[in-house]
Design a protein around this motif. Structure first.
Motif, PDB file in Angstrom:
ATOM      1  N   ALA A 156       0.798  -1.178   0.070  1.00  0.00           N
ATOM      2  CA  ALA A 156      -0.007  -0.086  -0.016  1.00  0.00           C
ATOM      3  C   ALA A 156       0.828   1.282  -0.115  1.00  0.00           C
ATOM      4  O   ALA A 156       0.374   2.321  -0.433  1.00  0.00           O
ATOM      5  CB  ALA A 156      -0.912  -0.096   1.221  1.00  0.00           C
ATOM      6  N   THR A 157       2.001   1.239   0.563  1.00  0.00           N
ATOM      7  CA  THR A 157       2.730   2.213   0.883  1.00  0.00           C
ATOM      8  C   THR A 157       3.832   2.610  -0.543  1.00  0.00           C
ATOM      9  O   THR A 157       4.012   3.842  -1.125  1.00  0.00           O
ATOM     10  CB  THR A 157       4.047   2.233   1.977  1.00  0.00           C
ATOM     11  N   TYR A 181      -5.521   2.369   6.545  1.00  0.00           N
ATOM     12  CA  TYR A 181      -4.392   2.701   5.757  1.00  0.00           C
ATOM     13  C   TYR A 181      -4.445   2.403   4.437  1.00  0.00           C
ATOM     14  O   TYR A 181      -4.152   2.822   3.400  1.00  0.00           O
ATOM     15  CB  TYR A 181      -2.840   2.322   6.621  1.00  0.00           C
ATOM     16  N   ASN A 185      -5.445   4.437   0.785  1.00  0.00           N
ATOM     17  CA  ASN A 185      -4.351   3.858  -0.637  1.00  0.00           C
ATOM     18  C   ASN A 185      -4.998   3.295  -1.606  1.00  0.00           C
ATOM     19  O   ASN A 185      -4.223   2.973  -2.462  1.00  0.00           O
ATOM     20  CB  ASN A 185      -3.114   3.501  -0.079  1.00  0.00           C
ATOM     21  N   LYS A 188      -4.434   3.833  -5.404  1.00  0.00           N
ATOM     22  CA  LYS A 188      -3.028   3.254  -6.079  1.00  0.00           C
ATOM     23  C   LYS A 188      -2.910   1.656  -6.315  1.00  0.00           C
ATOM     24  O   LYS A 188      -1.968   1.296  -6.984  1.00  0.00           O
ATOM     25  CB  LYS A 188      -2.177   3.660  -5.306  1.00  0.00           C
TER      26      LYS A 188
END
Length: 254
Positions: A156-157, A181, A185, A188
């Motif tokens: 996710a980051t 979190y 996201n 993306k």
């Protein structure tokens, strides 16, 4: 004195003391190079995995190993594509901290620094020293339990770095903020391949959390490449992840 475990011919030591500048620690890193690696000039997809102490098969065998190298060897012989697998040892007493991206009752979360290490230090080293296919389409992240939690966070980051993830029996309960979190996201993650695994004997909390994450990821109906594998006899054990790793490897080949 117990016999020192011996790894197979395809498992190599990258470093016993690979420096993690983000955490000011050193770590053992091993990697699996497929049989054909030294006989060709081609480049290979890469899977980055956690808990390296338990990833690869040894002689004598251990009862707490994934043996991903044995699985990969067998699947490659059956015709699937070859991949490099990077095994990053866990941090022993700091394992939970490194694999948790958020601070909480259990202690300080160091997952962001660990994720940054993989993306900004380890992956550039691997791509510079081995014949990899460095794009996101050919780069996966995977792990079990706390390794599943941090793999979900890393995907996710850094969705521009990792195109796929194997999330085995993830300990989402340890850091429930992971749901918000991932939701933040989600835009993306529309084209990413995500393979979620949970065992029917892992308890209601674990099963419900994995189903919740699956529902969340598929809620926008944008991503058709998400799989939830709920296996009736599965337990929170390496033998289960060893068995289910085959499905993940095949999933990456599709």
């Amino acid at each position: 004195m117990s016999e020192k475990p011996q790894y197979g011919d395809h498992v190599h030591l990258l470093s016993d003391t690979f420096y993690i500048p983000q955490l000011e620690r050193y770590r053992k890193i091993q990697l699996y190079l497929p049989k054909g690696y030294h006989k060709s000039e081609k480049r290979y997809p890469v899977i980055y995995m956690h808990d390296g102490q338990h990833l690869f098969h040894t002689q004598p065998p251990r009862n707490d190993e994934w043996a991903v190298d044995s699985v990969a060897d067998e699947l490659i012989r059956s015709g699937l594509k070859e991949m490099i697998i990077i095994g990053i040892d866990h941090a022993e007493k700091n394992r939970f901290n490194e694999y948790s991206p958020f601070d909480g009752d259990q202690g300080k979360g160091e997952g962001k620094a660990y994720a940054d290490f993989i993306v900004k230090t380890l992956k550039p080293f691997v791509d510079s020293n081995y014949r990899t296919l460095p794009d996101a389409k050919n780069t996966a992240i995977a792990g079990g339990s706390m390794g599943g939690l941090i793999s979900m966070y890393i995907l996710a980051t850094y969705p521009e770095i990792f195109g796929s993830a194997g999330i085995f029996s993830p300990s989402f309960w340890y850091a429930p903020s992971i749901f918000n979190y991932v939701e933040e996201n989600l835009p993306k993650l529309g084209n990413h391949k995500i393979y979620l695994v949970v065992g029917g004997k892992e308890g209601g909390i674990m099963i419900n959390d994995v189903k919740r994450m699956h529902t969340l990821i598929t809620s926008t109906d944008n991503n058709k490449q998400v799989v939830l594998s709920e296996v009736a006899d599965g337990r929170h054990k390496e033998w289960f992840w060893h068995r289910e790793f085959s499905g993940f490897y095949q999933f990456l080949n599709n």
